[in-house]
Design a protein around this motif. Structure first.
Motif, PDB file in Angstrom:
ATOM      1  N   SER A   1       0.832  -1.200   0.000  1.00  0.00           N
ATOM      2  CA  SER A   1       0.000   0.000   0.000  1.00  0.00           C
ATOM      3  C   SER A   1       0.868   1.253   0.000  1.00  0.00           C
ATOM      4  CB  SER A   1      -0.920   0.015   1.225  1.00  0.00           C
ATOM      5  OG  SER A   1      -1.619   1.248   1.305  1.00  0.00           O
ATOM      6  N   TYR A   2       0.349   2.291  -0.606  1.00  0.00           N
ATOM      7  CA  TYR A   2       1.038   3.575  -0.687  1.00  0.00           C
ATOM      8  C   TYR A   2       0.420   4.624   0.235  1.00  0.00           C
ATOM      9  CZ  TYR A   2      -2.981   4.034  -3.760  1.00  0.00           C
ATOM     10  OH  TYR A   2      -4.247   4.004  -4.260  1.00  0.00           O
ATOM     11  N   ALA A   3      -0.681   4.266   0.931  1.00  0.00           N
ATOM     12  CA  ALA A   3      -1.359   5.292   1.744  1.00  0.00           C
ATOM     13  C   ALA A   3      -2.055   4.735   2.983  1.00  0.00           C
ATOM     14  CB  ALA A   3      -2.379   6.054   0.897  1.00  0.00           C
ATOM     15  N   SER A   4      -2.246   3.406   3.070  1.00  0.00           N
ATOM     16  CA  SER A   4      -2.979   2.851   4.210  1.00  0.00           C
ATOM     17  C   SER A   4      -2.093   2.864   5.452  1.00  0.00           C
ATOM     18  CB  SER A   4      -3.430   1.419   3.903  1.00  0.00           C
ATOM     19  OG  SER A   4      -4.311   1.426   2.798  1.00  0.00           O
ATOM     20  N   THR A   5      -2.578   3.478   6.514  1.00  0.00           N
ATOM     21  CA  THR A   5      -1.743   3.663   7.709  1.00  0.00           C
ATOM     22  C   THR A   5      -2.359   3.106   8.976  1.00  0.00           C
ATOM     23  OG1 THR A   5      -2.715   5.862   7.999  1.00  0.00           O
ATOM     24  CG2 THR A   5      -0.647   5.745   6.786  1.00  0.00           C
ATOM     25  N   ALA A   6      -3.466   2.366   8.872  1.00  0.00           N
ATOM     26  CA  ALA A   6      -4.124   1.844  10.070  1.00  0.00           C
ATOM     27  C   ALA A   6      -3.179   0.930  10.852  1.00  0.00           C
ATOM     28  CB  ALA A   6      -5.395   1.096   9.704  1.00  0.00           C
ATOM     29  N   PRO A   7      -3.061   1.098  12.178  1.00  0.00           N
ATOM     30  CA  PRO A   7      -2.184   0.222  12.974  1.00  0.00           C
ATOM     31  C   PRO A   7      -2.574  -1.241  12.895  1.00  0.00           C
ATOM     32  CG  PRO A   7      -2.833   2.169  14.234  1.00  0.00           C
ATOM     33  CD  PRO A   7      -3.670   2.166  12.984  1.00  0.00           C
TER      34      PRO A   7
ATOM     35  N   LEU B   1     -11.907  12.909  16.531  1.00  0.00           N
ATOM     36  CA  LEU B   1     -12.949  12.781  15.518  1.00  0.00           C
ATOM     37  C   LEU B   1     -12.429  11.829  14.458  1.00  0.00           C
ATOM     38  CD1 LEU B   1     -15.737  13.766  14.613  1.00  0.00           C
ATOM     39  CD2 LEU B   1     -14.605  15.671  13.443  1.00  0.00           C
ATOM     40  N   ALA B   2     -13.180  10.757  14.208  1.00  0.00           N
ATOM     41  CA  ALA B   2     -12.719   9.719  13.286  1.00  0.00           C
ATOM     42  C   ALA B   2     -13.807   9.369  12.288  1.00  0.00           C
ATOM     43  CB  ALA B   2     -12.301   8.467  14.058  1.00  0.00           C
ATOM     44  N   SER B   3     -13.387   9.119  11.060  1.00  0.00           N
ATOM     45  CA  SER B   3     -14.315   8.546  10.087  1.00  0.00           C
ATOM     46  C   SER B   3     -14.528   7.072  10.433  1.00  0.00           C
ATOM     47  CB  SER B   3     -13.733   8.658   8.676  1.00  0.00           C
ATOM     48  OG  SER B   3     -13.669   9.998   8.260  1.00  0.00           O
ATOM     49  N   GLU B   4     -15.757   6.631  10.299  1.00  0.00           N
ATOM     50  CA  GLU B   4     -16.052   5.231  10.581  1.00  0.00           C
ATOM     51  C   GLU B   4     -15.266   4.354   9.613  1.00  0.00           C
ATOM     52  OE1 GLU B   4     -19.924   2.302  11.184  1.00  0.00           O
ATOM     53  OE2 GLU B   4     -20.162   4.311  10.353  1.00  0.00           O
ATOM     54  N   GLY B   5     -14.614   3.369  10.142  1.00  0.00           N
ATOM     55  CA  GLY B   5     -13.769   2.505   9.331  1.00  0.00           C
ATOM     56  C   GLY B   5     -12.447   2.270  10.031  1.00  0.00           C
ATOM     57  N   ASN B   6     -11.667   1.395   9.452  1.00  0.00           N
ATOM     58  CA  ASN B   6     -10.424   0.993  10.099  1.00  0.00           C
ATOM     59  C   ASN B   6      -9.429   2.125  10.230  1.00  0.00           C
ATOM     60  OD1 ASN B   6     -11.466  -1.639   8.505  1.00  0.00           O
ATOM     61  ND2 ASN B   6     -10.445  -2.224  10.397  1.00  0.00           N
ATOM     62  N   TYR B   7      -9.303   2.943   9.199  1.00  0.00           N
ATOM     63  CA  TYR B   7      -8.309   4.021   9.249  1.00  0.00           C
ATOM     64  C   TYR B   7      -8.618   4.992  10.389  1.00  0.00           C
ATOM     65  CZ  TYR B   7      -5.907   8.348   8.125  1.00  0.00           C
ATOM     66  OH  TYR B   7      -5.140   9.483   8.214  1.00  0.00           O
ATOM     67  N   GLY B   8      -9.823   5.517  10.392  1.00  0.00           N
ATOM     68  CA  GLY B   8     -10.174   6.512  11.405  1.00  0.00           C
ATOM     69  C   GLY B   8     -10.228   5.935  12.804  1.00  0.00           C
ATOM     70  N   GLU B   9     -10.901   4.814  12.963  1.00  0.00           N
ATOM     71  CA  GLU B   9     -11.103   4.244  14.288  1.00  0.00           C
ATOM     72  C   GLU B   9      -9.802   3.729  14.889  1.00  0.00           C
ATOM     73  OE1 GLU B   9     -14.442   1.541  14.510  1.00  0.00           O
ATOM     74  OE2 GLU B   9     -15.418   2.571  12.840  1.00  0.00           O
ATOM     75  N   SER B  10      -8.984   3.058  14.073  1.00  0.00           N
ATOM     76  CA  SER B  10      -7.728   2.538  14.620  1.00  0.00           C
ATOM     77  C   SER B  10      -6.753   3.668  14.910  1.00  0.00           C
ATOM     78  CB  SER B  10      -7.118   1.538  13.650  1.00  0.00           C
ATOM     79  OG  SER B  10      -6.871   2.143  12.393  1.00  0.00           O
ATOM     80  N   GLY B  11      -6.774   4.731  14.101  1.00  0.00           N
ATOM     81  CA  GLY B  11      -5.899   5.873  14.371  1.00  0.00           C
ATOM     82  C   GLY B  11      -6.239   6.546  15.688  1.00  0.00           C
TER      83      GLY B  11
ATOM     84  N   VAL C   1       4.413   3.552   3.616  1.00  0.00           N
ATOM     85  CA  VAL C   1       4.130   4.667   4.534  1.00  0.00           C
ATOM     86  C   VAL C   1       4.125   4.113   5.955  1.00  0.00           C
ATOM     87  CG1 VAL C   1       2.866   6.104   2.900  1.00  0.00           C
ATOM     88  CG2 VAL C   1       1.658   4.309   4.152  1.00  0.00           C
ATOM     89  N   PRO C   2       4.482   4.902   6.909  1.00  0.00           N
ATOM     90  CA  PRO C   2       4.487   4.428   8.300  1.00  0.00           C
ATOM     91  C   PRO C   2       3.075   4.238   8.823  1.00  0.00           C
ATOM     92  CG  PRO C   2       5.032   6.754   8.214  1.00  0.00           C
ATOM     93  CD  PRO C   2       4.985   6.289   6.795  1.00  0.00           C
ATOM     94  N   PRO C   3       2.866   3.327   9.769  1.00  0.00           N
ATOM     95  CA  PRO C   3       1.528   3.102  10.331  1.00  0.00           C
ATOM     96  C   PRO C   3       1.102   4.263  11.227  1.00  0.00           C
ATOM     97  CG  PRO C   3       3.146   1.806  11.512  1.00  0.00           C
ATOM     98  CD  PRO C   3       3.869   2.426  10.355  1.00  0.00           C
ATOM     99  N   ASP C   4      -0.179   4.283  11.509  1.00  0.00           N
ATOM    100  CA  ASP C   4      -0.727   5.374  12.329  1.00  0.00           C
ATOM    101  C   ASP C   4      -0.239   5.317  13.766  1.00  0.00           C
ATOM    102  OD1 ASP C   4      -2.106   6.581  10.322  1.00  0.00           O
ATOM    103  OD2 ASP C   4      -3.964   5.475  10.662  1.00  0.00           O
ATOM    104  N   SER C   5       0.315   4.195  14.193  1.00  0.00           N
ATOM    105  CA  SER C   5       0.857   4.160  15.549  1.00  0.00           C
ATOM    106  C   SER C   5       1.994   5.167  15.667  1.00  0.00           C
ATOM    107  CB  SER C   5       1.342   2.750  15.892  1.00  0.00           C
ATOM    108  OG  SER C   5       2.264   2.289  14.903  1.00  0.00           O
ATOM    109  N   TYR C   6       2.812   5.294  14.598  1.00  0.00           N
ATOM    110  CA  TYR C   6       3.831   6.341  14.572  1.00  0.00           C
ATOM    111  C   TYR C   6       3.180   7.712  14.446  1.00  0.00           C
ATOM    112  CZ  TYR C   6       7.202   2.583  13.604  1.00  0.00           C
ATOM    113  OH  TYR C   6       7.962   1.455  13.676  1.00  0.00           O
ATOM    114  N   GLN C   7       2.184   7.761  13.574  1.00  0.00           N
ATOM    115  CA  GLN C   7       1.507   9.030  13.342  1.00  0.00           C
ATOM    116  C   GLN C   7       0.805   9.515  14.602  1.00  0.00           C
ATOM    117  OE1 GLN C   7      -1.478  10.970   9.996  1.00  0.00           O
ATOM    118  NE2 GLN C   7      -1.419   8.775  10.234  1.00  0.00           N
ATOM    119  N   ALA C   8       0.173   8.573  15.295  1.00  0.00           N
ATOM    120  CA  ALA C   8      -0.506   8.938  16.543  1.00  0.00           C
ATOM    121  C   ALA C   8       0.494   9.441  17.574  1.00  0.00           C
ATOM    122  CB  ALA C   8      -1.276   7.736  17.091  1.00  0.00           C
TER     123      ALA C   8
END
Length: 910
Positions: free
Chosen positions: A186-192, A232-242, A207-214
């Motif tokens: 993946s070039y953009a998926s960052t969910a932990p 504030l998170a969009s429903e889904g893995n990216y928003g919720e896991s971030g 790209v680094p995971p959202d655990s780094y981003q968080a």
């Protein structure tokens, strides 16, 4: 007969098998029978919604070419940057690889690129295309209308997939691809969640995971000193896991509290975003909003904030889905001003800019969505089949990207190219291992590329990417965390820009001086539940919300021991001005210049002068009848006591030390003891003389001057003995009394330096003298009938009455002020003045009349003829009787005559 198929060597769930059955007809087209060709125009062209590039090795591609459609419609409007830019980057990277003689020589890469429409369920349907070649079809029971066996179109064999963008899409697709052992980058998926190598073992990302981003976002919040934020998170893995990663870090590190954690539904109802803004305003102090939301949701949240007149209130902290994109903030620049966003560290690829600017309708026919992009980008219409409705100008086809429209490279272009190159390098390593020295694909790779083996090569790549940064993967397939920190700023010229204000590589580096807030304000806005407590105040934390507290001042003698506690200062100390520590309580004593000392000292000095004058006068006229008649020896003892009563004032005011305290003990009661012992002896002598005279003419014993002195000093020795016993039991020393002036206001508290003499000790010291005084008063009452000129009985009586009144007034004043803050001053002044007044009464009534006669009426200071003791007693008896009748004669004539006749004999009695 319906066509049948069977899965080959892959365990599939029943639901997945049903999905494959439902979609099998789009894979299987029996070309020999025209009746079997679908009539649905949307299904007729096999690649109408995908891009296909021929090659020896085919890579899959998943891109959000279109936005999520409204309800009932899978796809919405075209995404120019996130869709077209990214898929063109993949094709550009494939072109470069195919031209590179060092990378995969004699091997051509191809591609099958699909549109996910920013929806995970739609992307799942599309991704089934990638596994068609791995499904073995059984056509033995299928016959065409003419009886011939069917001819199946050969699907492309996908060896690896580039994508997807959204984490929710990548998770959906990864669950299918892992079943068929197809590696995915993946070039953009960052969910932990995608870092879980047990569930997503064939998934990797550049790209680094959202655990780094968080963690980076938490470091930003901490650096801004914000401790109360909402998420504030969009429903889904990216928003919720971030958001989950951010909340988990906040719990582990502490110091940041989550006011609210809200979720944006996948299919938001009308008014949903206004409701979200109102919910966020319920905790208005939590101005910082941590956003893990997709681009569409970000835009709608900003729009809702603008509609609700909250421009400038919220402090947005956006994830990489916001990054440095222009689309979410168009038309909402003011409400987005000051937003801090994060984006994996990237650099613009100049070669791609040249490539994309050269694209046109004529040279880019391989991109089936490029015509739609052309209409959208140049705001025109391509003939009567154009997709844009309305009366727009007609496209000429001569428009140029970057000249006739704005152009800025999309932020993930670099990562798309890195993902393609990572796949190419892995294939190159695999080819070198399996087909060493073989030009092109050897049979071992041409027939079947083992996905597990390819995955191992992917995880082992290490090369410099398109922006010059290293491309590597850890054991979970994650790229290292490298981020740029942006802030959306509006300059004085009303121009907007995303300005780089820092970076994060395992540690935050923030350029605070480069940050600007609303209207160019450089000061940090606050996002705290409670303002910091002032010095001297402790935090009383609200239960369950450690970032919210009430500030309570440390009252009284308490100081701020820590952020959350107040402690009591030691008894001899008080809080300092800031109440952050304790300082010694100032020590005071009665100063000579104090009004409380000036008055008693003045009285004492006058008394000492007067007493000294009387003593000098008596010494000067020691042999005169008046002095002799006063009893010279006893008068000097009495005057000594009066002098000591005045002198004790100076000891009571002097700075306490062991010597002063010793002298206080000795002389405090000694002066009064001298005075009242002498007066008691005199009144007792007079009483005994006249009582004896009533019985006989014999003189009583012990009335001589020597006897009187012995009696007086015997009485005084009792006082001295008590003092010496006191010395032995409790040696004199000084103390600092911190309780005497321990006021409610610590600033007024003082420690009083004093001699260690308690009130009880003081009463005991003066008690003996008071006993002598009371006894003397009793004798004065008994001798009140003696004529005033016959002896000193009447002046002594008046002296004792007045002295008793003075000391009766002293007792309530002294002990009634024991709780007063001015206790030391009042009690010392009261005691010294009472002693001075007692001495003054004795001096004034007993000796001033005699001094007056000696100095101003010397003619009366002459000897009279002496009379016998019998005559004196007889005269005294007659005097007592006549005194009762004195009232019968005018002006007391009898009394006066008797006194004149007896005046000459007074010397004998004395």
């Amino acid at each position: 007969m319906e066509p049948r198929w069977r899965p080959v060597s892959y365990p599939l769930s029943p639901s997945f098998i049903f999905l494959l059955v439902a979609t099998s007809y789009t894979w299987l087209i029996p070309v020999a029978s025209p009746q079997r060709i679908p009539t649905d125009p949307q299904a007729a062209p096999e690649y109408a919604h995908s891009i296909r590039l021929d090659g020896d090795i085919i890579l899959g591609g998943l891109f959000p070419v279109h936005a999520r459609g409204d309800r009932g419609t899978p796809c919405g409007e075209l995404k120019k940057e996130k869709g077209i830019h990214r898929l063109e980057a993949m094709m550009f990277a494939i072109d470069l690889i195919n031209k590179d003689p060092e990378l995969l020589p004699n091997i051509t890469l191809g591609a099958r690129i699909l549109d996910t429409c920013s929806r995970d369920t739609y992307a799942l349907e599309q991704s089934l295309t990638f596994v068609q070649a791995l499904i073995e079809r059984d056509g033995s029971d299928v016959r065409c209308a003419n009886g011939d066996p069917p001819i199946f179109t050969k699907p492309d064999k996908i060896v690896g997939v580039i994508g997807a963008a959204a984490s929710s899409v990548s998770i959906m697709v990864a669950n299918i691809l892992r079943l068929f052992k197809i590696p995915q980058i993946s070039y953009a998926s960052t969910a932990p969640e995608l870092s879980d190598n047990t569930r997503y073992d064939f998934f990797s990302r550049v790209v680094p995971p959202d655990s780094y981003q968080a963690q980076a976002m938490m470091d930003i919040v901490t650096a801004m000193e914000w401790n109360y934020v909402s998420t504030l998170a969009s429903e889904g893995n990216y928003g919720e896991s971030g958001v989950e990663a951010f909340i988990q870090i906040s719990r582990e590190t502490g110091g940041v509290c989550i006011a609210q954690s809200l979720k944006i539904p996948r299919e938001p109802r009308p008014g949903e975003f206004d409701k979200i803004i109102r919910r966020l305003l319920e905790t208005s102090n939590a101005r910082a909003i941590i956003m893990f939301a997709n681009e569409d949701d970000i835009r709608r949240v900003l729009d809702a904030a603008k509609r609700n007149n909250q421009t400038g209130h919220f402090l947005w902290v956006g994830s990489d889905s916001w990054g440095s994109k222009i689309s979410p903030v168009i038309g909402q620049e003011r409400v987005a001003e000051g937003a801090i966003t994060i984006l994996p560290k990237r650099a613009s690829v100049d070669a791609f800019d040249r490539y994309f600017r050269s694209r046109s309708l004529s040279n880019n026919r391989r991109n089936v969505w490029f015509a739609e992009f052309w209409e959208e980008n140049f705001n025109c219409k391509l003939g009567m089949h154009g997709k844009r409705p309305g009366s727009l100008k007609k496209c000429t086809g001569l428009e140029k990207v970057g000249r006739d429209s704005s152009y800025e490279q999309e932020g993930k272009v670099q990562f798309v190219m890195d993902a393609v190159y990572a796949m190419a390098h892995a294939l190159h390593r695999m080819h070198r291992e399996l087909c060493y020295g073989y030009p092109g694909l050897c049979p071992r790779m041409a027939n079947n590329i083992d996905g597990k083996e390819l995955l191992n090569h992917i995880r082992a790549v290490n090369f410099n990417g398109s922006a010059g940064t290293p491309v590597v993967f850890n054991e979970n397939g994650d790229a290292p965390g490298r981020y740029d920190i942006f802030q959306y700023q509006i300059t004085n010229r009303s121009t907007t820009e995303y300005r780089v204000i820092g970076s994060w590589t395992n540690k935050l580096h923030l350029k605070v001086e480069a940050m600007r807030w609303r209207m160019g304000d450089p000061t940090f806005p606050a996002s705290v539940c409670s303002l910091p407590c002032r010095t001297g105040e402790r935090k009383k934390v609200v239960k369950g919300v450690p970032c919210c507290w009430h500030c309570e001042r440390c009252e009284g003698y308490h100081f701020q021991a820590s952020e959350f506690t107040c402690e009591l200062c030691p008894y001899e100390k008080r809080p300092d001005a800031n109440r952050t520590g304790c300082t010694p309580i100032p020590i005071i004593k009665l100063e000579w210049h104090s009004p409380w000392a000036i008055v008693p000292v003045f009285i004492a000095m006058l008394g000492i002068i007067a007493t000294s004058f009387v003593i000098v006068t008596f010494v000067r006229y020691n042999d005169t009848p008046i002095v002799r008649a006063s009893g010279r020896e006893m008068s000097y003892v009495l005057l000594t006591g009066i002098f000591l009563c005045y002198a004790i004032t100076f000891l009571m005011i002097a700075t306490p030390d062991v010597g002063v305290c010793s002298l206080r003990r000795i002389f405090l009661g000694l002066g009064m003891c001298f005075s009242y012992a002498a007066l008691l002896t005199k009144t007792n002598r007079i009483h005994r003389i006249f009582e004896q005279g009533k019985k006989s003419v014999t003189a009583p014993r012990f009335i001589s001057p020597a006897s009187q002195l012995v009696i007086t000093f015997s009485l005084i020795s009792v006082q001295l003995l008590g003092v010496f016993v006191w010395f032995a039991v409790d040696p004199p020393h000084t103390v600092v009394d911190y309780g005497e002036q321990r006021t409610q206001d610590p600033t007024a508290a003082r420690g009083v330096l004093k001699c260690d003499i308690s009130d009880l000790s003081l009463i005991c010291s003066l008690g003996y003298s008071i006993l002598l005084m009371v006894t003397c008063t009793v004798y004065a009452i008994k001798t009140r009938g003696v004529p005033e000129t016959f002896n000193e009985a009447k002046p002594i009586g008046f002296t004792m009455y007045t002295t008793c009144i003075i000391w009766l007034a002293f007792i309530p004043i002294f002990f009634g002020t024991s709780q007063s803050a001015e206790r030391m001053y009042i009690q010392t002044t009261t005691l010294t003045i009472s002693l001075s007044l007692s001495a003054s009464v004795s001096l004034g009534m007993l000796y001033m009349p005699k001094v007056y006669i000696i100095l101003f009426h010397p003619e009366q200071n002459v000897p009279k003829r002496k009379r016998s003791f019998k005559a004196i007693v007889t005269a005294a008896t007659m005097s007592g009787k006549l005194t009762q009748k004195g009232g019968d004669r005018p002006n007391g004539e009898v009394k006066t005559e008797l006194c004149e006749s007896m005046e000459t004999n007074s010397d004998f009695i004395n």
